[in-house]
Write a protein that holds these residues in place. Sequence first.
Motif, PDB file in Angstrom:
ATOM      1  N   PHE A  83     -43.014  73.923  26.878  1.00 34.85           N
ATOM      2  CA  PHE A  83     -42.809  73.471  28.263  1.00 34.85           C
ATOM      3  C   PHE A  83     -43.950  72.546  28.701  1.00 34.85           C
ATOM      4  CE2 PHE A  83     -39.965  77.259  29.081  1.00 34.85           C
ATOM      5  CZ  PHE A  83     -38.868  76.527  29.495  1.00 34.85           C
ATOM      6  N   LEU A  84     -45.175  72.963  28.417  1.00 25.66           N
ATOM      7  CA  LEU A  84     -46.340  72.219  28.867  1.00 25.66           C
ATOM      8  C   LEU A  84     -46.439  70.852  28.181  1.00 25.66           C
ATOM      9  CD1 LEU A  84     -48.961  72.264  30.571  1.00 25.66           C
ATOM     10  CD2 LEU A  84     -50.118  73.247  28.570  1.00 25.66           C
ATOM     11  N   VAL A  85     -46.360  70.841  26.858  1.00 28.99           N
ATOM     12  CA  VAL A  85     -46.547  69.600  26.094  1.00 28.99           C
ATOM     13  C   VAL A  85     -45.388  68.634  26.322  1.00 28.99           C
ATOM     14  CG1 VAL A  85     -46.695  68.624  23.766  1.00 28.99           C
ATOM     15  CG2 VAL A  85     -48.009  70.678  24.358  1.00 28.99           C
ATOM     16  N   THR A  86     -44.152  69.152  26.332  1.00 24.97           N
ATOM     17  CA  THR A  86     -42.993  68.267  26.531  1.00 24.97           C
ATOM     18  C   THR A  86     -43.004  67.651  27.915  1.00 24.97           C
ATOM     19  OG1 THR A  86     -41.731  69.731  25.063  1.00 24.97           O
ATOM     20  CG2 THR A  86     -40.490  68.086  26.288  1.00 24.97           C
ATOM     21  N   ALA A  87     -43.349  68.446  28.926  1.00 20.49           N
ATOM     22  CA  ALA A  87     -43.444  67.920  30.294  1.00 20.49           C
ATOM     23  C   ALA A  87     -44.551  66.872  30.385  1.00 20.49           C
ATOM     24  CB  ALA A  87     -43.700  69.053  31.285  1.00 20.49           C
ATOM     25  N   TRP A  88     -45.675  67.133  29.709  1.00 17.29           N
ATOM     26  CA  TRP A  88     -46.801  66.195  29.724  1.00 17.29           C
ATOM     27  C   TRP A  88     -46.419  64.878  29.056  1.00 17.29           C
ATOM     28  CZ3 TRP A  88     -51.637  66.245  31.878  1.00 17.29           C
ATOM     29  CH2 TRP A  88     -52.541  65.276  31.421  1.00 17.29           C
ATOM     30  N   LEU A  89     -45.814  64.971  27.870  1.00 20.09           N
ATOM     31  CA  LEU A  89     -45.432  63.765  27.130  1.00 20.09           C
ATOM     32  C   LEU A  89     -44.332  62.981  27.847  1.00 20.09           C
ATOM     33  CD1 LEU A  89     -45.412  65.141  23.461  1.00 20.09           C
ATOM     34  CD2 LEU A  89     -47.141  63.681  24.537  1.00 20.09           C
ATOM     35  N   SER A  90     -43.524  63.696  28.629  1.00 21.07           N
ATOM     36  CA  SER A  90     -42.427  63.050  29.364  1.00 21.07           C
ATOM     37  C   SER A  90     -42.866  62.543  30.731  1.00 21.07           C
ATOM     38  CB  SER A  90     -41.270  64.032  29.541  1.00 21.07           C
ATOM     39  OG  SER A  90     -40.813  64.535  28.302  1.00 21.07           O
ATOM     40  N   SER A  91     -44.150  62.738  31.049  1.00 19.89           N
ATOM     41  CA  SER A  91     -44.699  62.328  32.360  1.00 19.89           C
ATOM     42  C   SER A  91     -43.925  62.961  33.513  1.00 19.89           C
ATOM     43  CB  SER A  91     -44.674  60.795  32.484  1.00 19.89           C
ATOM     44  OG  SER A  91     -45.445  60.196  31.474  1.00 19.89           O
ATOM     45  N   TYR A  92     -43.656  64.255  33.389  1.00 15.32           N
ATOM     46  CA  TYR A  92     -42.929  64.980  34.428  1.00 15.32           C
ATOM     47  C   TYR A  92     -43.733  65.018  35.729  1.00 15.32           C
ATOM     48  CZ  TYR A  92     -38.823  67.104  32.170  1.00 15.32           C
ATOM     49  OH  TYR A  92     -37.609  67.329  31.603  1.00 15.32           O
ATOM     50  N   SER A  93     -43.027  64.939  36.841  1.00 18.53           N
ATOM     51  CA  SER A  93     -43.633  65.167  38.150  1.00 18.53           C
ATOM     52  C   SER A  93     -43.599  66.658  38.458  1.00 18.53           C
ATOM     53  CB  SER A  93     -42.860  64.398  39.223  1.00 18.53           C
ATOM     54  OG  SER A  93     -43.226  64.859  40.514  1.00 18.53           O
ATOM     55  N   LEU A  94     -44.689  67.166  38.991  1.00 21.69           N
ATOM     56  CA  LEU A  94     -44.748  68.587  39.321  1.00 21.69           C
ATOM     57  C   LEU A  94     -43.924  68.913  40.562  1.00 21.69           C
ATOM     58  CD1 LEU A  94     -46.148  71.144  38.223  1.00 21.69           C
ATOM     59  CD2 LEU A  94     -47.979  70.748  39.869  1.00 21.69           C
ATOM     60  N   LEU A  95     -43.730  67.928  41.438  1.00 17.51           N
ATOM     61  CA  LEU A  95     -43.051  68.177  42.709  1.00 17.51           C
ATOM     62  C   LEU A  95     -41.563  67.852  42.685  1.00 17.51           C
ATOM     63  CD1 LEU A  95     -45.739  66.868  45.211  1.00 17.51           C
ATOM     64  CD2 LEU A  95     -45.253  69.226  44.564  1.00 17.51           C
ATOM     65  N   CYS A  96     -41.179  66.802  41.973  1.00 15.68           N
ATOM     66  CA  CYS A  96     -39.760  66.433  41.933  1.00 15.68           C
ATOM     67  C   CYS A  96     -39.450  65.799  40.590  1.00 15.68           C
ATOM     68  CB  CYS A  96     -39.432  65.461  43.062  1.00 15.68           C
ATOM     69  SG  CYS A  96     -37.751  64.782  42.923  1.00 15.68           S
TER      70      CYS A  96
END
Length: 262
Positions: A83-96
Amino acid sequence: MASAWQSVLRVYQRTVDDGDKRTDPWPLVYSPVPVSLIFLVYLCVVRVGPRLMKHKQPVDLRVVLIIYNFAMVGLSAYMFYEFLVTAWLSSYSLLCQPVDYSSSPLALRMARVCWWFFFSKVVELSDTVFFILRKKNNQVTFLHVYHHGTMIFNWWAGVKYVAGGQSFFIGLVNTFVHIVMYSYYGLAAIGPDMQKYLWWKRYLTSLQLLQFLLFLLHTGYNLFTECDFPDAMNTVVFGYCVTLIILFSRFYYQSYLSKKQK
């Protein structure tokens, strides 16, 4: 009667057809029938299990529990990392963060860890079975059964319709909490000699409560702002978190504050 049955079939067909086409072929995802059957079997075990064990000796599951709990620590750590690495690599927004329904490697990687998270909730139903076999029926509370039984439906819907996007936040926080929780249970299963090192049980309950408050704030924020993530899913999660906060707060009060006052 025929008309009512046809309406049910139409709703069912719409339910299975409107899902994420990437996750539909994965185990337990396409139809709600398998997970519903698992839930019914679970309720039967909760109902019948204590009666079957009534005149039997508790089953010694010490070795099984040590292996199971530390295996769950390993699975939770793997999911937390994904979850952490994939979100980071995908440049996920924490809010939306909208769901990426594409077949890109990162989008599929996030969808896969969402499936593993859903599957872990099915595996966690074993917690209840172990309590019953050990005749720890006082642990099989309404909170326990409600939480375990409903999570499989929540995350079936998550994988079926929103495998990614804002869903990652719940998976990320919950897997971290479960690393701590199953570490506690694994150590406790080793035996009484470990009890002096397990003074932090109260703080584990506080951590569980904190995660639900975070989920409430997270989904609440998205309900009242413009975010391309289904409001229906956020509404369900928001309402569900309210029920869990009430139930866990009650448990915390009865287990720690009420006893302290007495």
